[in-house]
Design a protein around this motif. Structure first.
Motif, PDB file in Angstrom:
ATOM      1  N   GLY A 102      33.685  27.931  38.315  1.00  0.00           N
ATOM      2  CA  GLY A 102      33.128  27.356  39.520  1.00  0.00           C
ATOM      3  C   GLY A 102      33.975  27.587  40.763  1.00  0.00           C
ATOM      4  N   HIS A 103      35.187  28.100  40.586  1.00  0.00           N
ATOM      5  CA  HIS A 103      36.009  28.424  41.760  1.00  0.00           C
ATOM      6  C   HIS A 103      35.284  29.516  42.522  1.00  0.00           C
ATOM      7  N   SER A 104      35.255  29.403  43.821  1.00  0.00           N
ATOM      8  CA  SER A 104      34.435  30.298  44.632  1.00  0.00           C
ATOM      9  C   SER A 104      34.898  31.752  44.599  1.00  0.00           C
ATOM     10  N   TRP A 105      36.157  32.007  44.296  1.00  0.00           N
ATOM     11  CA  TRP A 105      36.657  33.384  44.316  1.00  0.00           C
ATOM     12  C   TRP A 105      37.777  33.485  43.302  1.00  0.00           C
ATOM     13  N   ASN A 106      37.468  33.970  42.109  1.00  0.00           N
ATOM     14  CA  ASN A 106      38.469  34.011  41.049  1.00  0.00           C
ATOM     15  C   ASN A 106      38.838  35.431  40.631  1.00  0.00           C
ATOM     16  N   ILE A 107      38.819  36.368  41.542  1.00  0.00           N
ATOM     17  CA  ILE A 107      39.133  37.761  41.242  1.00  0.00           C
ATOM     18  C   ILE A 107      40.551  37.902  40.685  1.00  0.00           C
ATOM     19  N   HIS A 108      41.452  36.997  41.069  1.00  0.00           N
ATOM     20  CA  HIS A 108      42.830  37.049  40.585  1.00  0.00           C
ATOM     21  C   HIS A 108      42.925  36.684  39.104  1.00  0.00           C
ATOM     22  N   CYS A 109      41.866  36.107  38.568  1.00  0.00           N
ATOM     23  CA  CYS A 109      41.835  35.805  37.137  1.00  0.00           C
ATOM     24  C   CYS A 109      41.430  37.037  36.332  1.00  0.00           C
ATOM     25  N   LEU A 110      40.881  38.033  36.995  1.00  0.00           N
ATOM     26  CA  LEU A 110      40.362  39.216  36.319  1.00  0.00           C
ATOM     27  C   LEU A 110      41.224  40.457  36.494  1.00  0.00           C
ATOM     28  N   LEU A 111      41.901  40.575  37.630  1.00  0.00           N
ATOM     29  CA  LEU A 111      42.671  41.780  37.958  1.00  0.00           C
ATOM     30  C   LEU A 111      44.134  41.439  38.176  1.00  0.00           C
ATOM     31  N   ARG A 112      44.978  42.460  38.143  1.00  0.00           N
ATOM     32  CA  ARG A 112      46.381  42.263  38.516  1.00  0.00           C
ATOM     33  C   ARG A 112      46.423  41.837  39.982  1.00  0.00           C
ATOM     34  N   ASP A 113      47.492  41.140  40.364  1.00  0.00           N
ATOM     35  CA  ASP A 113      47.582  40.570  41.709  1.00  0.00           C
ATOM     36  C   ASP A 113      47.361  41.591  42.819  1.00  0.00           C
ATOM     37  N   ALA A 114      48.015  42.741  42.750  1.00  0.00           N
ATOM     38  CA  ALA A 114      47.881  43.746  43.821  1.00  0.00           C
ATOM     39  C   ALA A 114      46.443  44.240  43.927  1.00  0.00           C
ATOM     40  N   GLN A 115      45.800  44.479  42.782  1.00  0.00           N
ATOM     41  CA  GLN A 115      44.408  44.926  42.799  1.00  0.00           C
ATOM     42  C   GLN A 115      43.492  43.836  43.346  1.00  0.00           C
ATOM     43  N   ALA A 116      43.699  42.625  42.886  1.00  0.00           N
ATOM     44  CA  ALA A 116      42.869  41.507  43.324  1.00  0.00           C
ATOM     45  C   ALA A 116      43.044  41.263  44.826  1.00  0.00           C
ATOM     46  N   ASP A 117      44.275  41.388  45.317  1.00  0.00           N
ATOM     47  CA  ASP A 117      44.507  41.216  46.751  1.00  0.00           C
ATOM     48  C   ASP A 117      43.756  42.271  47.553  1.00  0.00           C
ATOM     49  N   ALA A 118      43.778  43.503  47.086  1.00  0.00           N
ATOM     50  CA  ALA A 118      43.076  44.578  47.798  1.00  0.00           C
ATOM     51  C   ALA A 118      41.576  44.281  47.877  1.00  0.00           C
ATOM     52  N   VAL A 119      41.001  43.821  46.786  1.00  0.00           N
ATOM     53  CA  VAL A 119      39.570  43.485  46.765  1.00  0.00           C
ATOM     54  C   VAL A 119      39.293  42.312  47.695  1.00  0.00           C
ATOM     55  N   LEU A 120      40.108  41.271  47.606  1.00  0.00           N
ATOM     56  CA  LEU A 120      39.921  40.094  48.444  1.00  0.00           C
ATOM     57  C   LEU A 120      40.036  40.450  49.925  1.00  0.00           C
ATOM     58  N   LEU A 121      41.089  41.152  50.286  1.00  0.00           N
ATOM     59  CA  LEU A 121      41.313  41.483  51.688  1.00  0.00           C
ATOM     60  C   LEU A 121      40.215  42.378  52.252  1.00  0.00           C
ATOM     61  N   HIS A 122      39.719  43.288  51.445  1.00  0.00           N
ATOM     62  CA  HIS A 122      38.682  44.204  51.934  1.00  0.00           C
ATOM     63  C   HIS A 122      37.291  43.559  51.922  1.00  0.00           C
ATOM     64  N   HIS A 123      36.922  42.954  50.800  1.00  0.00           N
ATOM     65  CA  HIS A 123      35.551  42.466  50.660  1.00  0.00           C
ATOM     66  C   HIS A 123      35.320  41.067  51.220  1.00  0.00           C
ATOM     67  N   ARG A 124      36.331  40.226  51.201  1.00  0.00           N
ATOM     68  CA  ARG A 124      36.136  38.870  51.733  1.00  0.00           C
ATOM     69  C   ARG A 124      36.612  38.711  53.165  1.00  0.00           C
ATOM     70  N   LEU A 125      37.691  39.435  53.531  1.00  0.00           N
ATOM     71  CA  LEU A 125      38.245  39.286  54.869  1.00  0.00           C
ATOM     72  C   LEU A 125      37.974  40.496  55.762  1.00  0.00           C
ATOM     73  N   ASP A 126      37.260  41.462  55.231  1.00  0.00           N
ATOM     74  CA  ASP A 126      36.827  42.644  55.994  1.00  0.00           C
ATOM     75  C   ASP A 126      37.968  43.457  56.600  1.00  0.00           C
ATOM     76  N   LEU A 127      39.110  43.486  55.939  1.00  0.00           N
ATOM     77  CA  LEU A 127      40.216  44.340  56.376  1.00  0.00           C
ATOM     78  C   LEU A 127      40.049  45.716  55.761  1.00  0.00           C
ATOM     79  N   SER A 128      40.589  46.723  56.410  1.00  0.00           N
ATOM     80  CA  SER A 128      40.462  48.079  55.875  1.00  0.00           C
ATOM     81  C   SER A 128      41.373  48.244  54.665  1.00  0.00           C
ATOM     82  N   ILE A 129      41.054  49.173  53.815  1.00  0.00           N
ATOM     83  CA  ILE A 129      41.859  49.448  52.628  1.00  0.00           C
ATOM     84  C   ILE A 129      43.253  49.924  53.036  1.00  0.00           C
ATOM     85  N   LYS A 130      43.327  50.694  54.092  1.00  0.00           N
ATOM     86  CA  LYS A 130      44.628  51.193  54.552  1.00  0.00           C
ATOM     87  C   LYS A 130      45.497  50.045  54.985  1.00  0.00           C
TER      88      LYS A 130
END
Length: 107
Positions: free
Chosen positions: A79-107
């Motif tokens: 039920g946590h609204s965003w649990n990508i860190h439970c599925l991926l390693r921290d660096a990968q999960a951060d990249a997904v979160l920053l790009h898809h939730r916060l709309d930052l570029s991958i670079k």
């Protein structure tokens, strides 16, 4: 506020505070926990600021502190609204979160 290089610390904090709060909010799901998370990360950063500035990448050290604080305040409960860190390693999960939730570029 650190004793040495306080102007640099204040500038770094001002530059990153908003994005750190947004990241922590997505990780924790709550503004109060997000604020505590970011304040704790900046407190730790301030305590060793002179050493951090001598490191190869001060921003990476700051991000590590932020990620650690967010991880301590986040659970992988259903039920946590965003649990990508439970599925991926921290660096990968951060990249997904920053790009898809916060709309930052991958670079």
């Amino acid at each position: 506020m650190p004793v040495a290089f306080c102007l640099e610390y204040a500038a770094f904090r001002e530059l990153h505070l908003d994005w750190y709060l947004r990241y922590a909010y997505v990780r924790t799901g709550e503004w109060t926990r997000a604020t505590h998370c970011v304040e704790a990360a900046f407190d730790a950063l301030s305590a060793g600021w002179a050493t951090v500035l001598r490191s190869a990448c001060p921003a990476a050290r700051a991000w590590e502190l932020l990620r650690d604080q967010a991880g301590e305040r986040t659970t992988c409960a259903e039920g946590h609204s965003w649990n990508i860190h439970c599925l991926l390693r921290d660096a990968q999960a951060d990249a997904v979160l920053l790009h898809h939730r916060l709309d930052l570029s991958i670079k």
